[in-house]
Design a protein around this motif. Structure first.
Motif, mmCIF file in Angstrom:
data_model
loop_
_atom_site.group_PDB
_atom_site.id
_atom_site.type_symbol
_atom_site.label_atom_id
_atom_site.label_comp_id
_atom_site.label_asym_id
_atom_site.label_seq_id
_atom_site.Cartn_x
_atom_site.Cartn_y
_atom_site.Cartn_z
ATOM 1 N N ALA A 109 1.118 -1.100 -0.308
ATOM 2 C CA ALA A 109 0.336 0.008 -0.313
ATOM 3 C C ALA A 109 0.534 1.156 -0.188
ATOM 4 C CB ALA A 109 -0.201 0.012 1.171
ATOM 5 N N SER A 110 2.267 1.365 0.327
ATOM 6 C CA SER A 110 2.758 2.071 0.878
ATOM 7 C C SER A 110 3.098 2.962 -0.772
ATOM 8 C CB SER A 110 4.514 2.423 1.422
ATOM 9 O OG SER A 110 5.125 1.171 0.691
ATOM 10 N N ALA A 111 3.040 1.878 -1.936
ATOM 11 C CA ALA A 111 3.628 2.748 -3.554
ATOM 12 C C ALA A 111 1.878 3.442 -3.850
ATOM 13 C CB ALA A 111 3.565 1.312 -4.364
ATOM 14 N N VAL A 112 1.221 3.788 -3.147
ATOM 15 C CA VAL A 112 0.285 4.520 -3.169
ATOM 16 C C VAL A 112 0.734 6.407 -3.266
ATOM 17 C CG1 VAL A 112 -2.511 5.242 -2.963
ATOM 18 C CG2 VAL A 112 -1.571 3.182 -3.246
ATOM 19 N N PHE A 113 1.361 6.491 -1.946
ATOM 20 C CA PHE A 113 1.452 7.966 -1.640
ATOM 21 C C PHE A 113 2.542 8.371 -2.481
ATOM 22 C CE2 PHE A 113 1.000 5.026 2.704
ATOM 23 C CZ PHE A 113 -0.492 5.309 2.415
ATOM 24 N N MET A 114 2.784 8.155 -2.631
ATOM 25 C CA MET A 114 4.156 8.238 -3.380
ATOM 26 C C MET A 114 3.896 9.367 -5.671
ATOM 27 S SD MET A 114 6.990 10.999 -4.359
ATOM 28 C CE MET A 114 8.330 10.421 -3.601
ATOM 29 N N PRO A 115 2.838 7.977 -5.619
ATOM 30 C CA PRO A 115 2.432 8.377 -6.697
ATOM 31 C C PRO A 115 1.083 9.649 -6.747
ATOM 32 C CG PRO A 115 2.634 6.086 -7.086
ATOM 33 C CD PRO A 115 2.729 6.520 -5.308
ATOM 34 N N ILE A 116 0.905 9.375 -5.668
ATOM 35 C CA ILE A 116 -0.565 10.763 -5.534
ATOM 36 C C ILE A 116 0.246 11.931 -5.312
ATOM 37 C CG2 ILE A 116 -2.223 11.409 -4.065
ATOM 38 C CD1 ILE A 116 -3.047 8.711 -3.347
ATOM 39 N N PHE A 117 0.854 12.400 -4.360
ATOM 40 C CA PHE A 117 1.851 13.587 -4.824
ATOM 41 C C PHE A 117 2.324 13.355 -5.963
ATOM 42 C CE2 PHE A 117 5.730 15.195 -1.630
ATOM 43 C CZ PHE A 117 4.546 16.047 -1.647
ATOM 44 N N VAL A 118 2.631 13.270 -6.656
ATOM 45 C CA VAL A 118 3.220 13.478 -7.932
ATOM 46 C C VAL A 118 1.613 14.282 -8.402
ATOM 47 C CG1 VAL A 118 4.218 12.308 -9.981
ATOM 48 C CG2 VAL A 118 4.977 12.277 -7.892
ATOM 49 N N VAL A 119 1.142 13.045 -8.350
ATOM 50 C CA VAL A 119 -0.683 14.043 -9.301
ATOM 51 C C VAL A 119 -0.311 14.934 -8.977
ATOM 52 C CG1 VAL A 119 -2.767 12.975 -9.691
ATOM 53 C CG2 VAL A 119 -1.296 11.302 -9.947
ATOM 54 N N VAL A 120 -0.829 14.818 -7.418
ATOM 55 C CA VAL A 120 -0.787 16.831 -6.828
ATOM 56 C C VAL A 120 -0.020 17.719 -7.879
ATOM 57 C CG1 VAL A 120 -1.311 17.715 -4.683
ATOM 58 C CG2 VAL A 120 -1.969 15.300 -4.768
ATOM 59 N N ILE A 121 1.250 17.499 -7.539
ATOM 60 C CA ILE A 121 1.491 18.549 -7.369
ATOM 61 C C ILE A 121 1.630 18.744 -8.876
ATOM 62 C CG2 ILE A 121 4.093 19.247 -7.810
ATOM 63 C CD1 ILE A 121 5.088 17.727 -5.681
ATOM 64 N N ALA A 122 1.674 17.783 -9.871
ATOM 65 C CA ALA A 122 1.407 18.665 -11.652
ATOM 66 C C ALA A 122 -0.345 18.680 -11.627
ATOM 67 C CB ALA A 122 1.863 16.790 -11.922
ATOM 68 N N ILE A 123 -0.750 18.612 -10.829
ATOM 69 C CA ILE A 123 -2.118 19.503 -11.070
ATOM 70 C C ILE A 123 -1.881 21.204 -10.636
ATOM 71 C CG2 ILE A 123 -4.657 19.240 -10.281
ATOM 72 C CD1 ILE A 123 -4.777 16.492 -10.811
ATOM 73 N N ILE A 124 -1.658 20.620 -9.299
ATOM 74 C CA ILE A 124 -1.144 21.868 -8.865
ATOM 75 C C ILE A 124 -0.557 23.033 -9.435
ATOM 76 C CG2 ILE A 124 0.714 23.327 -7.221
ATOM 77 C CD1 ILE A 124 -1.183 21.430 -5.159
ATOM 78 N N LEU A 125 1.306 22.247 -10.230
ATOM 79 C CA LEU A 125 1.536 23.509 -11.364
ATOM 80 C C LEU A 125 1.077 23.952 -12.320
ATOM 81 C CD1 LEU A 125 5.207 21.333 -11.430
ATOM 82 C CD2 LEU A 125 4.448 23.885 -10.569
ATOM 83 N N LEU A 126 -0.260 23.183 -13.007
ATOM 84 C CA LEU A 126 -0.872 23.128 -13.989
ATOM 85 C C LEU A 126 -1.690 24.080 -13.944
ATOM 86 C CD1 LEU A 126 -1.864 22.675 -17.388
ATOM 87 C CD2 LEU A 126 -3.358 20.545 -16.543
ATOM 88 N N LEU A 127 -2.620 23.846 -12.656
ATOM 89 C CA LEU A 127 -3.248 24.921 -12.291
ATOM 90 C C LEU A 127 -2.690 26.604 -12.312
ATOM 91 C CD1 LEU A 127 -5.619 23.101 -10.392
ATOM 92 C CD2 LEU A 127 -6.381 23.915 -12.335
ATOM 93 N N LEU A 128 -1.151 26.738 -11.822
ATOM 94 C CA LEU A 128 -0.243 27.802 -11.526
ATOM 95 C C LEU A 128 -0.247 28.120 -12.808
ATOM 96 C CD1 LEU A 128 0.890 29.150 -9.214
ATOM 97 C CD2 LEU A 128 3.158 28.318 -9.676
ATOM 98 N N SER A 129 0.509 27.906 -13.641
ATOM 99 C CA SER A 129 0.483 28.306 -14.695
ATOM 100 C C SER A 129 -0.831 29.254 -15.637
ATOM 101 C CB SER A 129 1.336 27.083 -16.008
ATOM 102 O OG SER A 129 0.185 26.271 -15.739
ATOM 103 N N HIS A 130 -2.206 27.682 -15.624
ATOM 104 C CA HIS A 130 -2.909 28.021 -16.101
ATOM 105 C C HIS A 130 -3.539 30.420 -14.839
ATOM 106 C CE1 HIS A 130 -7.588 28.925 -17.317
ATOM 107 N NE2 HIS A 130 -8.026 28.205 -17.032
ATOM 108 N N LYS A 131 -3.287 29.760 -14.239
ATOM 109 C CA LYS A 131 -3.865 31.055 -13.141
ATOM 110 C C LYS A 131 -2.915 32.594 -13.678
ATOM 111 C CE LYS A 131 -4.499 33.170 -9.067
ATOM 112 N NZ LYS A 131 -5.673 33.634 -8.602
ATOM 113 N N GLY A 132 -1.543 31.791 -13.739
ATOM 114 C CA GLY A 132 -0.649 33.105 -14.755
ATOM 115 C C GLY A 132 -1.048 33.048 -15.750
ATOM 116 N N LYS A 133 -1.482 32.640 -16.760
ATOM 117 C CA LYS A 133 -1.946 32.951 -17.894
ATOM 118 C C LYS A 133 -2.582 33.936 -17.836
ATOM 119 C CE LYS A 133 -2.347 31.036 -22.067
ATOM 120 N NZ LYS A 133 -2.776 29.491 -23.029
#
Length: 139
Positions: A109-133
């Motif tokens: 089950a520990s294999a779930v935490f890092m991928p979730i973290f990766v997805v969350v950071i990627a979504i935040i960066l996408l949203l941040l760049s969208h807001k920046g535009k």
């Protein structure tokens, strides 16, 4: 419009984060058959039989993230496109990890935490760049 003062710090932190992903990608690409043979038998099959589409998705995720961060630092709106590509690569890679090879069964089950973290950071960066535009921080 002038970007907020915190944007540069966030972009640098995200760049370091994405460089860690590049390092993980390179380490996976450099795994020799001897190194793979030392892994548990279930993991050996996963590393030995990784399809090219999953490897391409991994590369797209990490290199897209790095380039997106560099463009964010340069205040370029095209960062949004690269963050979107990076997120798509992450989802494709995670499809392989969780559906095709069932990494939870392989690694627990520990294999779930890092991928979730990766997805969350990627979504935040996408949203941040969208807001920046939208706000005119990125041109």
């Amino acid at each position: 419009m002038t970007p907020p003062h915190w944007l540069k710090s966030v972009a640098w932190a995200a760049l370091i984060w994405n460089f860690l992903g590049v390092i993980a990608f390179i380490m996976q690409m450099l795994m020799t058959p001897d190194m793979i043979s030392k892994l548990p038998i279930e993991q050996q099959a996963a590393y030995s039989n990784t399809p090219i589409w999953s490897t391409i998705a991994f590369a797209t995720a990490v290199f897209g993230g790095v380039l997106g961060c560099i463009l964010l630092l340069l205040k370029k709106a095209i960062a949004q496109v690269l963050f979107a590509l990076s997120l798509a690569g992450i989802f494709i890679q995670q499809f392989y990890n969780f559906i095709v090879i069932n990494s939870i069964e392989l690694l627990g089950a520990s294999a779930v935490f890092m991928p979730i973290f990766v997805v969350v950071i990627a979504i935040i960066l996408l949203l941040l760049s969208h807001k920046g535009k939208q706000q005119g921080w990125l041109l």
